[in-house]
Design a protein around this motif. Structure first.
Motif, mmCIF file in Angstrom:
data_model
loop_
_atom_site.group_PDB
_atom_site.id
_atom_site.type_symbol
_atom_site.label_atom_id
_atom_site.label_comp_id
_atom_site.label_asym_id
_atom_site.label_seq_id
_atom_site.Cartn_x
_atom_site.Cartn_y
_atom_site.Cartn_z
ATOM 1 N N ALA A 158 29.584 -38.404 -78.673
ATOM 2 C CA ALA A 158 28.402 -38.764 -77.887
ATOM 3 C C ALA A 158 27.233 -39.125 -78.802
ATOM 4 O O ALA A 158 26.497 -40.081 -78.542
ATOM 5 C CB ALA A 158 28.018 -37.616 -76.950
ATOM 6 N N GLY A 159 27.064 -38.383 -79.899
ATOM 7 C CA GLY A 159 26.013 -38.688 -80.856
ATOM 8 C C GLY A 159 26.225 -40.038 -81.523
ATOM 9 O O GLY A 159 25.285 -40.814 -81.722
ATOM 10 N N SER B 59 25.569 -42.017 -74.021
ATOM 11 C CA SER B 59 26.389 -40.940 -74.577
ATOM 12 C C SER B 59 27.615 -40.638 -73.734
ATOM 13 O O SER B 59 28.565 -40.039 -74.221
ATOM 14 C CB SER B 59 25.566 -39.662 -74.704
ATOM 15 N N ARG C 94 27.575 -38.493 -71.413
ATOM 16 C CA ARG C 94 27.475 -37.088 -71.026
ATOM 17 C C ARG C 94 26.898 -37.021 -69.618
ATOM 18 O O ARG C 94 26.131 -37.880 -69.213
ATOM 19 C CB ARG C 94 26.543 -36.323 -71.979
ATOM 20 N N ALA D 97 23.434 -34.370 -78.343
ATOM 21 C CA ALA D 97 24.009 -35.566 -78.963
ATOM 22 C C ALA D 97 22.921 -36.367 -79.688
ATOM 23 O O ALA D 97 23.136 -36.865 -80.797
ATOM 24 C CB ALA D 97 24.706 -36.430 -77.911
ATOM 25 N N LEU E 148 30.525 -33.671 -78.478
ATOM 26 C CA LEU E 148 29.180 -34.016 -78.943
ATOM 27 C C LEU E 148 29.164 -35.022 -80.087
ATOM 28 O O LEU E 148 28.294 -35.886 -80.131
ATOM 29 C CB LEU E 148 28.412 -32.764 -79.364
#
Length: 150
Positions: free
Chosen positions: A33-34, A43, A45, A54, A30
């Protein structure tokens, strides 16, 4: 009810627990991704909860950058791209959504009630209010059964 949601799992779903059905997958990824979302990138994801988590991390880390990079809209577009193409992607009318949501709610309630039905003959909570207390015949949502006549 809480035990049905987080404890024992659902026999009807192969014993799966709620967390495994809707829980966050790969939480260790995460942070990256953030950071990608905050930089204006995707991201990477493949799950809706992950994209939203995220985006939340990007907001908490730097609210000004979140706004500057338009992270919210980027995350929304990424989530929408995860929606399968085809009939499920079709837009439902308000009455169709209401009927679908109502059916889903009733189905979930029935599953929970069946999983945690009280022992036969026990009509009161462990605290001990008398059976039928608070029952108002004809009130919305009140269904009378033969046990209420005791």
């Amino acid at each position: 009810m809480v035990q049905a949601l987080i404890g024992e799992g659902f026999a009807e779903l192969g014993g799966a627990r709620l967390r495994s059905l809707v829980g966050l997958r790969r939480p260790a990824e995460l942070t990256e991704a953030g950071a990608r979302l905050a930089a204006g990138l995707r991201s990477k994801r493949s799950d809706v909860p992950g994209v939203l988590a995220a985006a939340t991390l990007a907001l908490v880390a730097d609210p000004d950058r979140y706004d500057r990079q338009n992270v919210g809209e980027g995350a929304l577009l990424e989530v929408l791209a995860l929606v399968p193409r085809g009939p499920r992607a079709a837009t439902a009318t308000a009455p169709q959504r209401a009927a679908r949501d109502s059916t889903a709610g009733h189905d979930l309630f029935d599953l929970l009630r069946a999983a945690h039905r009280p022992a036969a003959g026990r009509r009161t909570p462990a605290g001990g209010t008398r059976a039928g207390a608070g029952f108002t015949p004809g009130a919305p949502g009140c269904v009378r059964d033969s046990a209420d006549d005791r």
